[in-house]
Every structure is written in C-alpha cells, then in structure tokens.
Enzyme design. Structure first.
Site, short mmCIF file in Angstrom:
data_model
loop_
_atom_site.label_atom_id
_atom_site.label_comp_id
_atom_site.label_asym_id
_atom_site.label_seq_id
_atom_site.Cartn_x
_atom_site.Cartn_y
_atom_site.Cartn_z
N ASP A 15 0.88 -1.17 0.00
CA ASP A 15 0.00 0.00 0.00
C ASP A 15 0.92 1.22 0.00
O ASP A 15 1.51 1.56 1.02
CB ASP A 15 -0.89 -0.03 1.26
N LYS A 77 2.59 11.46 -3.44
CA LYS A 77 1.58 10.76 -4.24
C LYS A 77 0.59 11.75 -4.88
O LYS A 77 -0.05 11.44 -5.87
CB LYS A 77 0.85 9.77 -3.35
N GLU A 178 -7.13 0.42 -4.41
CA GLU A 178 -7.10 0.32 -2.93
C GLU A 178 -8.40 -0.20 -2.32
O GLU A 178 -8.36 -1.11 -1.49
CB GLU A 178 -6.72 1.68 -2.33
N ASP A 200 -12.91 5.06 1.94
CA ASP A 200 -11.47 5.21 2.24
C ASP A 200 -11.08 6.68 2.20
O ASP A 200 -10.99 7.28 1.13
CB ASP A 200 -10.66 4.41 1.22
MG MG Z 1 -4.46 4.77 2.03
#
Ligand code: MG
Ligand code: ADP
Length: 504
Positions: A15, A77, A178, A200
């Site tokens: 991850d 990111k 994800e 999320d």
């Molecule tokens: Mg995350």
C-alpha cells in the site's frame, strides 16, 4: 491438492499511501503485515536528504522535517503522474520546492543535494525501503510486488506508480485499486454474500467503492472518489485558522516562514488527531518567530465543535462520490449490508457521523483501517502466485474513456465502471470528402466536451483510401488490461491500415 514449488519467488503486497505506506505477505494463507526495521507496522511516505547528503526514509525522515523542511518530501503521491498545471493547489501547501520540467511534468528540488527528482524517483525510494524491510524479514531478495493505487487514479497516475516500482527494481505484477484490496482483505474466507461499501479517506485521497462479495467472487459494482480530498485538507483548515488568528493579533504572516509553517502543520495534525477522542485541545508553539527582538508564541485552544465548523465544507465533499457510486451501482443506501472504513481520516468523528447520516448504518469496525489495503494487496499477490485459487476478482475502470469527434465532443467507447479486463470497438467515419488522415485523440473523463476531459494521447492514421465523406470507416478499439492500463487500436476497414498505442 497442489504440491509446493521449490524456491518459489515471494510476491509482496504494497500500500503506497500518500501519508503512510505498508507492506504485507501471505503467511500460511493469512495476510500479514511486515513490520519495518524501526518496529512500525506502517511507514510514513516521507523521504528527506540531510545536510550531509544522507537519504532518510520513513519515521526518521518525518522526525527531522521541522528542522529540514525544504529537503523533506511528503505527500508525493499527490504529484505522481500529474502535469505541473494540475497541481497548483499543492504549490504553497508544501514546504519543498516544486518545479515545472520539460513536457510540463513535475520535479521537486533538494537544496541539500542541489538535485532535482521526479515524483516517481521519490516514490521509488519509499518502495525500496519497504522492500529492504521485507528482504530482512524473509532473508531473501524480493523482486515482485502488487502495488495499490486509489481507484480514481487515471492512466498516467497508474503508469507513474508502476514506473516507481521499476525504478526501485521491482517487477510490478499488478496495480490494484485500494478499495478493492480492502474488500479482498475484509471478505477473505467469509461465507456470506454481502454488498459492501468501502469508504477510504486517507491523507490525500478519497475513494468509495461498492462491491458484491461472495464465497469466491468479488465484483466491484461501482467506484468513485476525489484525488484531492483527505486528512491533509483537515490539517490545512486548522493551519489557516492558526495563521489568520496569529496575523490578526500580531500582524505577522507566518506563511512566508517555512520553518514556522512546518511546525504549525505538524501541530495542526496532532491537534486534529487528539480531537478524534477529546472535546478540546491546545496548540502551544513557543518561539514561533522573533519580531524586533521580541519572541512570539502561539497558544490557542481548539474545540471539536470549532474544528468541525472549520472542516464542514470539506466533509460535505464526501457526499457526492458516495451518491454517484450508489447511482452507478443502481442501488439505494438501504441495499448496503456493511460499511467498511479505510484510512486514518475515518477516525474523525464528523466523518463517521456523515456516513451514519448518509447510509443510516453504523460502520463496521472489525478491521484496522491503516493496514487493510496492504493486507488486501497481499491477498492479490497470493492469487497471482497461485496460493489462493478459489477467488475471482472482477474490477472496474473508474473513468470513461473515448475519443474526440467533430465539434470538440467526446464520444465514449468504454463507460466508467465497466468490468475489466475489457475490450470495446466503435466504428467512426471521415468527416470530409477524400480525407487523407484522421486524428485519434484519446480522452478520459465524464464531460461531453473533449477539452474538459483529460487528454491521454493523440495519434494519426494516415494515407487513408480516397472516398466521399462518411464512406471511409475507421474501427477504434479500446482494450483495458487487469492493471487498468489502456491499449488503443485504430484501423481503416478496407485497406487494413492500423496503428496501436499503449498509453504511456
Ligand atoms: Mg491509504
Ligand atoms: P494515506 O492512505 O493517504 O497514506 P492514511 O490512511 O495513513 O493515509 O491516513 C493518514 C491520515 O489520517 C492523515 O491525515 C492523518 O493525520 C489521519 N489520521 C490518522 N489517525 C487519525 C486520527 N486518530 N484522527 C484523525 N485523523 C487521523
């Protein structure tokens, strides 16, 4: 029954988060987090270069960020796979320098090393650190991985993530969404059929997915999200509040003082985390700056109610993607059996309250929101390695794909939320007599107008046979593989002239 293969290569699940990353493996069929060298189960996604030229990654990079803000790279990111013009919002939010490079791409600059890095290079350093921790754990060299990305990542963001793996010396066997990973970790071994909603909210991105999970088939029904929504926005709201409060009192703008700003960002995050359990917290930052030989201090109280009023507009932004995902899945909130929380920001009480209000359901708390994505990546690694054989995963593409047609419009070829892998072909024709070439402009997005969507690439099909307009037919086919990556083929029907392009 299968026998074990000798010297079979291990595949890890990673991850690669905006804020924190984690790495996991299957241990006897059970997904397991690999602790890092420092003993943590997650690793801050932070890379720093010290004055002596040392590279620091993870917790040690985070610890020195206040004294070395311009050489400490976090939230990378948010930059990956993006063009400079897309990240304007980030420029004054981070303490390090972001530059525009050739082809409108992005570079970050380290004054200590006097060197520029692409976001992919910084990410690759984080990946290398995770892999080194895994190498130590297995006592062997790991070369294969599954890496997760937000479901809402577009083609260039996915490819850039894959490139980071390559730079780190990894063979990236799969780019996995994800929320899909989270569902794999949640649903592994469950015997019941359920419709679950994965919510999320991490540091920098928001993802929502709806899946139907059964004993051996996991099907993504819809996915939606926002690549610019997360805990960083909450921190920013507190930072703005502190800075304007200080400015009102002292008539000093701390925004221009990098070191002060970095201290305020950290204090804001700490206060936010405390407000998940406390009703009120204090922010104390002594000697935040010196004005005419007078040291100045920050000392303010923030209540949960105040925090909630500061972030109410940000929280509201979570609603639209949830509704859109429900609409795309053709479901109402009452058909959702379970709500699974993923990401550190789901610990904010106001976020949970919003979900309860929206879905009229208490969220499931059976899994650790910080670890579930890496655990799911390890499950996917197990599927690829053949260790898990009875599970089929049907994922979807998050955004519509198509080409530009006459009038600056977009003609959709693959609709968003189509199951992948998939292939669709559409037939187009020429728009004028004896037209010799056509331009294939590949687009991703939901707007009718081409210019409002993301341009993924342009190519020309030339030397077409002559003929009146509308008579020359061009087949355009879009093929998406299991990583969500796109191959476009265009061919003229009678002559067979063909061109292919993989989006890079
Ligand atoms: Mg995350
Ligand atoms: P990412 O997926 O972006 O790497 P994470 O899932 O690790 O992010 O979440 C990180 C975010 O969660 C940060 O903004 C962090 O401040 C926030 N966070 C972590 N714990 C808490 C908490 N107890 N209360 C509120 N926010 C939290």
């Amino acid at each position: 029954m299968c026998l074990l293969e000798k010297n079979k290569k291990k595949i890890v699940g990673i991850d690669l988060g905006t804020t924190n990353s984690a790495i996991a493996t299957l241990e006897g069929g059970i997904p397991t987090i690999i602790s890092n060298h420092e003993g943590g189960r997650t690793t801050p996604s932070i890379v720093a270069f010290s004055a002596t030229g040392e590279t620091l990654i993870g917790q040690i990079a985070k610890r020195q960020s206040i004294i070395n803000p311009e050489n400490t790279f976090y939230s990378i990111k948010r930059l990956i796979g993006k063009k400079y013009e897309e990240i304007k919002f980030e420029l004054n939010r981070v303490a390090y320098k972001i530059k525009e490079d050739i082809n409108k791409t992005i570079k970050v600059y380290s004054p200590n090393l006097k060197k520029e890095f692409s976001p992919e290079e910084i990410s690759s350093l984080i990946l290398k650190k995770l892999i080194n921790d895994a190498n130590r754990y297995f006592n062997e060299t790991i070369t294969q991985a599954v890496i997760t990305v937000p479901a809402y990542f577009n083609e260039s963001e996915r490819l850039a993530t894959k490139d980071s793996g390559l730079i780190a010396g990894l063979d990236v066997l799969r780019i996995l969404n994800e929320p899909t990973a989270a569902a794999l970790a949640y649903g592994l071994g469950k015997k019941k059929n359920e419709i679950i909603l994965i919510f999320d909210l991490g540091g920098g991105t928001f993802d929502v997915s709806i899946l139907e999970i059964g004993e051996d088939i996991f099907e993504v029904l819809a996915t939606s999200g926002d690549t610019h929504l997360g805990g960083d926005n909450f921190d920013q709201a507190i930072v703005n509040y502190i800075i304007s409060n200080f400015n009102e009192k002292e008539n000093i703008d701390l925004r221009n003082d990098k070191q002060a700003l970095q201290r305020i960002i950290e204090a804001a995050e700490k206060a936010k985390i405390e407000l998940s359990t406390l009703e009120i917290t204090q922010i104390n930052l002594p000697f935040i700056c010196i004005n005419n030989n007078n040291p100045k201090h920050i000392n303010i109280d923030i209540s949960r109610a105040k925090f909630e009023s500061l972030i109410s507009n940000i929280i509201k932004k979570c609603t639209a993607p949830v509704n859109l995902a429900l609409e795309d899945a053709k479901l109402s909130f009452s058909s959702i059996d379970k709500v699974i929380l993923v990401g550190g920001s789901t610990r904010v009480p106001a976020v949970r309250n919003l979900l309860i209000e929206l879905l009229k359901k208490m969220p499931n708390e059976s899994i650790n929101p910080d670890e579930v994505v890496a655990l799911g990546a390890a499950v996917q690694a197990g599927i690829i390695a053949g260790e898990i054989t009875d599970l089929i995963l049907l994922d979807v593409t998050p955004l519509s794909l198509g080409v530009e047609i006459e009038g600056g419009l977009m003609s959709t070829i693959i609709k968003r939320n189509a199951s992948i892998p998939t292939k669709h072909t559409e037939i187009f024709s020429t728009s004028s007599d004896n037209q010799q070439n056509v331009e294939i402009h590949i687009l991703q997005g939901e707007n009718n107008l081409a210019k409002n969507n993301k341009s993924l690439g342009i190519f020309n099909l030339e030397k077409l046979p002559l003929g009146p307009k509308g008579t020359i037919k061009i087949n355009v086919s879009f093929e998406i593989n299991a990583d969500g990556l796109l191959l476009v083929t265009a061919s003229e029907v009678t002559s067979g002239i063909t061109k292919k392009i993989t989006i890079k």
